[in-house]
Each structure stands twice: as structure tokens, then as C-alpha cells.
Design a protein around this motif. Sequence first.
Motif, short mmCIF file in Angstrom:
data_model
loop_
_atom_site.label_atom_id
_atom_site.label_comp_id
_atom_site.label_asym_id
_atom_site.label_seq_id
_atom_site.Cartn_x
_atom_site.Cartn_y
_atom_site.Cartn_z
N ALA A 12 0.83 -1.14 0.05
CA ALA A 12 0.07 0.08 0.19
C ALA A 12 0.77 1.26 0.20
CB ALA A 12 -0.88 0.03 1.16
N LEU A 14 3.98 1.30 -1.12
CA LEU A 14 4.78 1.58 -2.44
C LEU A 14 3.68 2.05 -3.26
CD1 LEU A 14 7.28 0.32 -3.64
CD2 LEU A 14 5.77 -1.60 -4.33
N GLY A 15 2.28 1.73 -3.23
CA GLY A 15 1.63 2.01 -4.21
C GLY A 15 1.32 3.67 -4.14
N LEU A 16 1.18 4.25 -3.13
CA LEU A 16 1.16 5.72 -2.75
C LEU A 16 2.24 6.31 -3.28
CD1 LEU A 16 -0.33 5.90 0.80
CD2 LEU A 16 -1.46 6.37 -1.31
N VAL A 18 4.36 5.28 -5.50
CA VAL A 18 4.24 5.27 -7.18
C VAL A 18 3.35 6.24 -7.64
CG1 VAL A 18 4.06 4.00 -9.04
CG2 VAL A 18 5.45 3.18 -7.08
#
Lengths: 474, 460
Positions: A12, A14-16, A18
Motif C-alpha cells: 500500500a 509502495l502504491g502511494l 508510485v
Amino acid sequence: MRSRSRLFSLFAVLGLVVAACGGGTTAEPEAPAEAEAPAGTAAGDGDVTTIGFWVAFSDEARLGFTKEKAAEFNAKYPEYNIEVTSFASYNDVFDAAVLAVDSGEPPGIIHFFEAATRQALDAVGADGQPIFKSVTEAIGGRDKILDEPVVLDSVVDAARNYYTVDGSFYSMPWNTSSAIMFSNTDMLEAAGVMEVPSTWAEVEAACEKVMAMPNAPAGCITWPNHSWFVEQSLGQQGELLANNDNGRSGRATEVYLTSDGMLDYVSWWKGLADKGYYTYTGVQRDWDGTANAFLAQEVAMLIYSSSDTTFLTNSGKEAGFDVQASFMPYNGEKEYVGNLIGGATLWLLNGMDKKAEDGALAFMNFFSNPENAAEWHRITGYIPITKDAEALLQSEGWYDESPNSKVASDQLAAAQNTPASLGALLGNFVAIRDIITIAIEDILVNDLDVAERMAQANVEANKSLAEYEALFGG
Amino acid sequence: MLISALVAAAAFGAAFFAKTPRHRKPRRVAVGAAVGLAAAAVVPGVMGPCGFAAEASQVDHVLFFGLMLTASWLALIVVRMIYDRADGAAPETASMTGEIRSGGFRTKPWVPWLLLSPTLLILVVFLYTPAVQTFTLATKLARLGAPNSIDVCLGNFSELLVADPVRVVAYPLVAVAAVYATSWWRRATSRETVSHRLAEVASTFAVLGIFVALYAVFSPGGDGQVAYRPVYVTTLIITVGTVATGMVGGLAIAYLAFRNIRGGGVYRTLLIWPYAISPTVAGILFFMIFDPTAGIFQYLAEAWFGIDVPNYRENAVLAQAAIILASGWKILGYNILFYLAGLQNVPTSQVEAAVIDGASVWQRFTKIVLPALSPITFFLLVTNLTYAFFEIYATIDFMTKGAPAGKTSVAIYEIIRVGVNNGDLGRGAAQSVLLFIAVIGVTLWQFRTSGERVTYGGAG
């Protein structure tokens, strides 16, 4: 279970990260240009007045020119620092300027387009004061500000008349163009068309020949589905877009999207599309797609803004064909009245102190002095905005060298000075343009009845205008 | 009219507490009525009774009354929670992640608030205040730089709906009632019976009925109304298409990439890349691929197969398909990432047992892998929907700009077109409130329905 949820949160986060990297850079306006004043002067003299200049260009050629001229001005007047900031669109500049006025850190000059002239005149800040000030009024009859001769009086008539409202020349014209036609003369000649067509009927006749060629292109003609071309055609036909002399003898309170001129033009357009002569790129206001179609020789003719005359002429040459510019084709069954301008002007912010205001005015006049205006014309194709710049270009032999560059100026000079050929001053013009564009797309794509669809657009546009007048006209 | 609306709200409040233990009933019902009345009165208190004004349309009346009832309902839920807590019957707030809920702070009650305050402050300044301003703006006719604004009450909302108040009320009510009725039926019947299966089918149709009802409620345009129905249909098609493409494609690719293949790590890393690309870039990429003049797709189709591909922007189906492809592709990497993580947690013992029992690949996939992935699927459904609702603006702007004739203009694109490009702040705000409600509705529905079917494996 533990490890799973930890894995989840890792992803999560990491997603943010990116997402933040990916999305963040797109919407931001370009960071303010570095102050290009000589560092020594800025440091030595604590009295440098910084004037924000917000422009709606972000391409290298046009923004580059702007920054270069600002740097030259700053070098010439060390007590001033013109700071260029680039925005993605005219609307972005305007919105940011209004918000900046309310938050107390406005720029000195903003770059805003012709269709929003009414909106700019009407705009007030949170304190109820107008956002902009008339350039004529600020100059106050002086013929020199700092060391810069005032060039306002030399501005060509078409632009002067467009931007003069209630007798006052409000904003300083900069990029000014007109709609003209570019023809691939090699292709036309191959089809047996020796003269570039000048009327609607001639365009159709030429297209018939072009499309009859054995190696016929995908289409014959194209132009962006932009309301500006509709307005140009109304001007040519002497038809008003709005009441009160196109909003020039009083505020416009009614628009006419069902006039004969409008219906004739849209019907002609639809007719070309139905016969396969007109290529619709499928996107509204598609400047790139239409120019690409022309340069890829998928069409023989392109109606476009003169702002890209230099680019189109040179690109055609590189692609191996001759490009000839000519007046925008008109309705041969009616008397030709005149084409109008397009483009944008520089607006002076209200409420600056005397020194800052003079700096801003001096820069405006420096920016459009004959040399700079001529250079601007040469690199883009926007018309030379002053008569002095025209004379300079003439004396340099520029027009003999590139005759295409003179077409827009000639076309504007050929116009009668009537409210129809001046173009409309209209509230909510951007939204009304949108309504027109959508209606035309609907007609082209979904094969609708022209009169019916334009009547529907007329209702919407008048509602939009009435709402604007309720907010501003009061 | 205002008084009868308030009375109705009070009655609603009383009815809300009608199902309480008998010995406390009279007091609870009285409190319910008072709360219902007070909360409903807040709406005309804040906005003025504008929805019932003489010049307001009947749809305005209906919406205004609906707003009052919603305010009552929210207040009543809060009051009931307080009561429940007082009664000691702590509500079952099942924790999503299955974390242990015991413990808690052994400190003074204000300490958690103190620790939360930086976050709360940021939320208040950057989220809640703008949200409240959006709601206020949605009731106005306003433009930037205008000397004044005009109150239009709920006009910005009612103009998006059909001008018939009966339809506006009846269709959604019938649809919601059908959903409740069928889900009650489903619960009332026992599993593995014919009537249970019927109930399941019926409840699926009832949910679809909500979308049909909304279709009937949004105005097709004309009569001075704004044509919002086409926007609704477009949003539905593109959202469903994007989410389906992204999730099915993501699972399929993740399942393939999860196998033991040589260089699997490289594949898996490369597959995640599209996610690192912004929607703008995705738009540009697909624009370059499919552009009828300069696009590579057109060129190859003609060079290899001799097919003259039509301009996708002039054809509604092609344009929507292109947008779905681009935005589905863009979210693909994200879905693969999560599915790859999820696949690592599929219990291998169960899979091996299934192999021994002779289950086919497909059976193993549907009976073991899919249920094991259901928490991730559920999570991805929420994030993908949010993505499809809010983040495909740039993709659309680059590829079609809403063409042809608005057939790819989804709700978020329309909001920006109206509110930002045309500067009509009130209408833009109203449409974004509508999208906000839609997202809340979809999320609530997902938590209610998907939550039942999600298995969280060994959580306990």
C-alpha cells in the motif's frame, strides 16, 4: 496472518509513493522561471521591483521568446525583474490570477485570450475592485514610459478595434492571428486545380477533382472543430453572433445560433463531411490532429490559425510539398464582410504602485516594439501587431521571402470595420463556444438535422448567457 | 409545506425507535421524534426553506424533503449507536483486517485525540473544509471573478433529473425496496434449496434494478434540463469496462506469471510497470498507438492485413473500447502486484489435496484459488472503482476529449469540463457531490454484499 498484513501495508505504501510520483507532475503549472536578471544588480540594489508575467504558452518557441525578452528587459532595467510563469491554458492563467488577487500576491501582467475579453472586463476581486486596469488609462497619454516609446497607437486596426471597449483600448495585443487556408499546391495541381479555391463552391469543385484522383488522399480538407472558425464565417457573411451589435454598443444579452449565416455555414460543413471531402479527426478543438493530417498529405487543404504559418510552410517543404496560404474560403453567394482576429492580449493588473505599474507598462511596450513584434511574427506567424513592425518587415524584404506570412495581415486589412467582422464580446463565451462545438460534433458524427440541433444549442447558449448576465450584469 | 415536512421527519424519527424493548419504548420514541425533527430542521435552518419556495419546481420539493429526511436518518443512527453503547450491547464492528481488537489505551481519554491531532488538523484544512465548501457551492450559481453569486437552492441537482417528481421518488424507492425484499428472501430461505437460488437470482436483478432506476431518473435533456443520462450511461460503461478489464486481466496475468518459469522474477517486475505510469502518459501512449493519422496501429493494420481501421474517435463503441483498454491497461500492473502477493498466500496444502483428489486446473482455480483471493479481489474492486471514477480524466482528455459527441465523457470528465473549463463553479460542484454520493453508495453496497462472501483465511 501477521506477515500478510505487513506485506499488504508495504504494498500500500509502495502504491502511494508510485501514485504520487506518477500523478503529481502532470497538473502542476511549470515552476516560475528563474529570475533572469543579472545577479549582481539584484544583490547590489535592494530596490528591485518584481513583476509577475503569467503566460499561457508552454512550448519552447513561444515561451522561450517570452523568457528571452523578459531577460533582455531585466538587463536593460536592473531596478525591475519581470518574472515569467508559464501555465497550461488561458483559463488556468485567469483562475490563478483571480485567486492571487484575493490572496494578495497578484502578478503584474497576465496573458488572456480574446473570447474572454468580456469576462476580464467584468472580473472583480473579493474586495469588489476590478481585477484589471485599462492600459490606455494607465499610460495616460504619455508617449514614453521609462525609456520605452509607447507603441499602443501603432497597433493595427483589426486588433485595436477588437479590444477597444466603450472607447477604451483595454489590453495590449500580443499574439494575434486570423483564420486562413493552407493548400498543398502540389496535390491540387496534380488534381488539375490550378487556382487555390476562395469560395465555398470553389472548395467543393476542387475537392471533387482531388477525390477523383486515382491516388486520392483520405480526405480533401480539414480544420479544427473550434467555434472560432464558426465566428470567422459569421464575420465573413456579415452576420451577428449576439445582439447589441455583437455586444459592442451595449452588453450582449442574446446570442443567435440559428441565423441564416450560421445554418448555411454548418450545412455546408456537414455537406462536405457527408461527401467525404471534410475529414473530421473526431476530437473537438483538435489543432494537432488537423495539422498532422495536412502534413501527412491526407488532405489537400487545411483551414487553420495563421499563428502557425511559419511552422506549416516549413514543415510542408520538409515533407516535400509546397504550401500556399490564402484567405479563408467564404460564402460566394453573399458579400464578403470580413474575417476577425483571434489570439490574446496582455492585461494589466489593477492596484499596483506607480513604480511597478510603469515597469509593467514599459515592458508591454518593449515587448511589442517594432523589432520584437517583427521577430515574434517571423518565428510564429502571428501578425505583426503594429504598423511599425509591418513597415520594418516590409523594408527587410521578409514578405518577398515568405509571402505566406503576409496573408493574415492582408485578410484583416481587407475586412470592413463592422460589428459583425469585429467579432462578439460576450459573457460566458467559453461555455457558449463549447456549446457550439459540441452541437457541431453531434451534427457531424451523429448525422443530425442542422437547424434542429442548432436550435437546441441556441437555447442552451442563451441560458448560459442569461446566467452570466445575472451574475455580472446587475 | 415546510411544517408537514418537519412533522413527517418527526414521525420518521419515532418510527425509527419503534422497535426498542418495551419498558423504554415511550421515552425512546419521544427522543427519536425530537431528534428526527431537530435534524430535519437543520436543513432549512442552514439553507433557508428555499426548496419549498414558490418558484422551486416539484422536483426541488422532493429533493429538499429527501435531504431533510437524510439529515434525520444520519442523526438517528448516531443516537441509536449512543443508546446501544449505553445498553452495553457494543455493536459488532467486525474488523476488516482481522486484527485483534483487545487492548486499547490505558491513558487519559484525551491522549489519543492529542496523538491524532496533526492528522485531524490536516484533514480539516485540506479535506473537510473544501468538502463543506463544495456542498455550499453546489447550491449556487457562481463564477470566479464574479461580483456576486446567486442562490439556486437544489436547482443544480434537480436540473440533472427528469422533471417529473413522481418518477424521481418512485423509481429509486421501488428499486431499493426490491433490493431489501430480495435480500430478506435470500436470508429467509435455507441454502441449497430452489427458492434460495431463486432469491439469489432475484437479488442480483434487484441490484441491477437500482442502475435501471437511476437511468430513468436522470434527465435525457430538453425542457431546460441538463442531459445527464448520457453521462451516467457512459460512466457506467467505462467504469464497468475498466474495472473488469483491469481485474480479470490482472488476475489472469498474475496467475500465469506466478508459475515457476525461467526468469519469472523479471516478468513479474516488468508487468508492474504500467502502474508507475501516470494516466496522462497512458493517454499519450494509446493516443500514439491508435491515432488515425500518425498511429502505429493504423499503420500495421494496413501494412500487414490491409485493413483500413476507422477513426476510433468517431465511433462510440470504438472510442469507449479504446478508453477502457488504455485505462484498464494502466491499472493492470497494480492489480497484478496485489494478485501476485495474494497468490503466495493460497494454501498449498489445499491445492495439493485437490490435485490428489483429481480436481482439474479449472476446478482448482475456481474452488480454491479464487476464494482464497477474495479479500484481495474485494480490496481491488474498491480501489479499481475509485480509480475508474476519478483518475481516468487525463487518459480521456488525451485520447478523445469526450468525443464522439460526449460518448466518452464520464462523470469526472464532465465535472472538469463544466466546473473548470467553463468556469461554472456551482454546477461543477453539484456534479462532484453527485459523484461523491455515488462513490459512497457503491462502497457501502460493496461492504455489505462482498463482505459476506469474503473469506479471510486463517484469521481468528
